[in-house]
Design a protein around this motif. Structure first.
Motif, short mmCIF file in Angstrom:
data_model
loop_
_atom_site.label_atom_id
_atom_site.label_comp_id
_atom_site.label_asym_id
_atom_site.label_seq_id
_atom_site.Cartn_x
_atom_site.Cartn_y
_atom_site.Cartn_z
N HIS A 58 0.85 -1.18 0.00
CA HIS A 58 0.00 0.00 0.00
C HIS A 58 0.89 1.24 0.00
CE1 HIS A 58 -2.90 3.00 1.45
NE2 HIS A 58 -3.81 2.18 0.92
N SER A 59 0.63 2.16 -0.90
CA SER A 59 1.52 3.31 -1.07
C SER A 59 1.52 4.28 0.11
CB SER A 59 1.15 4.07 -2.35
OG SER A 59 -0.18 4.53 -2.27
N GLU A 60 0.41 4.40 0.81
CA GLU A 60 0.34 5.36 1.92
C GLU A 60 0.77 4.74 3.26
OE1 GLU A 60 -3.44 7.31 2.09
OE2 GLU A 60 -3.37 7.86 -0.03
N SER A 61 0.28 3.55 3.57
CA SER A 61 0.57 2.96 4.87
C SER A 61 1.88 2.18 4.89
CB SER A 61 -0.57 2.03 5.30
OG SER A 61 -0.61 0.88 4.48
N GLY A 62 2.28 1.62 3.74
CA GLY A 62 3.49 0.82 3.68
C GLY A 62 3.27 -0.64 4.04
N TYR A 63 2.04 -1.01 4.39
CA TYR A 63 1.73 -2.40 4.72
C TYR A 63 1.54 -3.22 3.45
CZ TYR A 63 1.17 -1.52 9.69
OH TYR A 63 1.41 -1.21 11.00
N PHE A 64 1.88 -4.50 3.53
CA PHE A 64 1.73 -5.40 2.40
C PHE A 64 0.38 -6.10 2.46
CE2 PHE A 64 6.32 -4.94 2.50
CZ PHE A 64 6.60 -4.78 1.16
N TYR A 65 -0.15 -6.42 1.27
CA TYR A 65 -1.45 -7.06 1.14
C TYR A 65 -1.37 -8.27 0.23
CZ TYR A 65 -3.94 -3.16 3.26
OH TYR A 65 -4.41 -2.24 4.15
N PHE A 66 -2.22 -9.24 0.51
CA PHE A 66 -2.48 -10.37 -0.38
C PHE A 66 -3.62 -9.89 -1.28
CE2 PHE A 66 -4.92 -14.07 -1.60
CZ PHE A 66 -3.96 -15.01 -1.90
N ARG A 67 -3.38 -9.84 -2.56
CA ARG A 67 -4.36 -9.26 -3.48
C ARG A 67 -4.49 -10.13 -4.71
NH1 ARG A 67 -3.52 -3.13 -5.76
NH2 ARG A 67 -5.04 -3.28 -7.41
N ARG A 68 -5.72 -10.60 -4.98
CA ARG A 68 -5.97 -11.46 -6.14
C ARG A 68 -7.30 -11.09 -6.78
NH1 ARG A 68 -1.59 -12.15 -5.41
NH2 ARG A 68 -0.42 -14.01 -4.97
N GLN A 69 -7.40 -11.34 -8.07
CA GLN A 69 -8.64 -11.13 -8.80
C GLN A 69 -9.57 -12.31 -8.52
OE1 GLN A 69 -8.12 -10.64 -12.97
NE2 GLN A 69 -10.29 -10.41 -13.37
N VAL A 70 -10.84 -12.02 -8.28
CA VAL A 70 -11.84 -13.07 -8.05
C VAL A 70 -12.21 -13.68 -9.39
CG1 VAL A 70 -14.18 -13.50 -7.22
CG2 VAL A 70 -12.71 -11.93 -5.98
N PRO A 71 -12.24 -15.01 -9.49
CA PRO A 71 -12.62 -15.67 -10.74
C PRO A 71 -14.04 -15.28 -11.17
CG PRO A 71 -11.62 -17.26 -9.26
CD PRO A 71 -11.82 -15.99 -8.49
N ALA A 72 -14.26 -15.20 -12.46
CA ALA A 72 -15.54 -14.73 -13.01
C ALA A 72 -16.71 -15.62 -12.61
CB ALA A 72 -15.44 -14.65 -14.53
N ASP A 73 -16.47 -16.93 -12.45
CA ASP A 73 -17.58 -17.83 -12.13
C ASP A 73 -18.12 -17.68 -10.71
OD1 ASP A 73 -15.15 -18.82 -11.29
OD2 ASP A 73 -15.66 -20.91 -11.62
N ILE A 74 -17.36 -17.07 -9.81
CA ILE A 74 -17.87 -16.84 -8.45
C ILE A 74 -18.00 -15.35 -8.12
CG2 ILE A 74 -17.04 -19.03 -7.55
CD1 ILE A 74 -14.72 -17.46 -6.25
N LEU A 75 -17.86 -14.53 -9.13
CA LEU A 75 -17.93 -13.08 -8.94
C LEU A 75 -19.25 -12.63 -8.34
CD1 LEU A 75 -16.28 -10.51 -9.41
CD2 LEU A 75 -17.28 -10.38 -11.67
N THR A 76 -20.35 -13.20 -8.77
CA THR A 76 -21.65 -12.79 -8.24
C THR A 76 -21.84 -13.25 -6.80
OG1 THR A 76 -22.65 -14.78 -9.18
CG2 THR A 76 -22.76 -12.78 -10.51
N VAL A 77 -21.22 -14.35 -6.42
CA VAL A 77 -21.33 -14.84 -5.04
C VAL A 77 -20.51 -13.97 -4.09
CG1 VAL A 77 -20.89 -16.80 -3.51
CG2 VAL A 77 -21.69 -17.19 -5.84
N VAL A 78 -19.29 -13.63 -4.50
CA VAL A 78 -18.40 -12.83 -3.66
C VAL A 78 -18.86 -11.38 -3.61
CG1 VAL A 78 -16.03 -12.04 -3.36
CG2 VAL A 78 -16.46 -14.36 -4.09
N GLY A 79 -19.32 -10.85 -4.73
CA GLY A 79 -19.81 -9.48 -4.78
C GLY A 79 -18.75 -8.42 -4.98
N ARG A 80 -17.54 -8.83 -5.27
CA ARG A 80 -16.47 -7.88 -5.59
C ARG A 80 -15.49 -8.54 -6.53
NH1 ARG A 80 -13.67 -7.78 0.40
NH2 ARG A 80 -13.32 -10.02 0.49
N CYS A 81 -14.77 -7.75 -7.29
CA CYS A 81 -13.90 -8.30 -8.32
C CYS A 81 -12.48 -8.56 -7.83
CB CYS A 81 -13.88 -7.40 -9.54
SG CYS A 81 -13.27 -5.75 -9.21
#
Length: 71
Positions: free
Chosen positions: A10-33
Motif C-alpha cells: 500500500h503506497s500510503e501505509s506501507g503495509y503489504f497485502y495479499f491481493r488477487r482477482q476473483v474468478p468470473a464464475d464466483i464473482l456474483t457470489v463474492v460481490g467484488r472483483c
C-alpha cells in the motif's frame, strides 16, 4: 513460465497485502472483483511467508464457493 506471486504494498501505509482477482464464475457470489487482505507487516520477507501461507487458503475459498455457486 509461471511468475511467482508477490505481495502488494500500500503506497500510503506501507503495509503489504495479499491481493488477487476473483474468478468470473464466483464473482456474483463474492460481490467484488478483487480479494484483498492485509498481511499486517511492513517487512517484505515476512510478507512473502504470509503470502505463501495465504495462497492455499484463497484457492480453497474459491473452490468451495465455486462448488456452491454451481448448485
Amino acid at each position: 513460465m509461471r511468475v511467482m506471486a508477490t505481495p502488494w504494498k500500500h503506497s500510503e501505509s506501507g503495509y503489504f497485502y495479499f491481493r488477487r482477482q476473483v474468478p468470473a464464475d464466483i464473482l456474483t457470489v463474492v460481490g467484488r472483483c478483487e480479494w484483498k487482505v492485509s498481511l499486517k507487516t511492513k517487512d517484505l520477507s515476512v510478507a512473502g511467508f504470509r503470502l505463501a501461507a495465504g495462497s492455499p487458503y484463497y484457492q480453497q475459498f474459491c473452490s468451495s464457493l465455486n462448488a456452491t455457486a454451481s448448485l
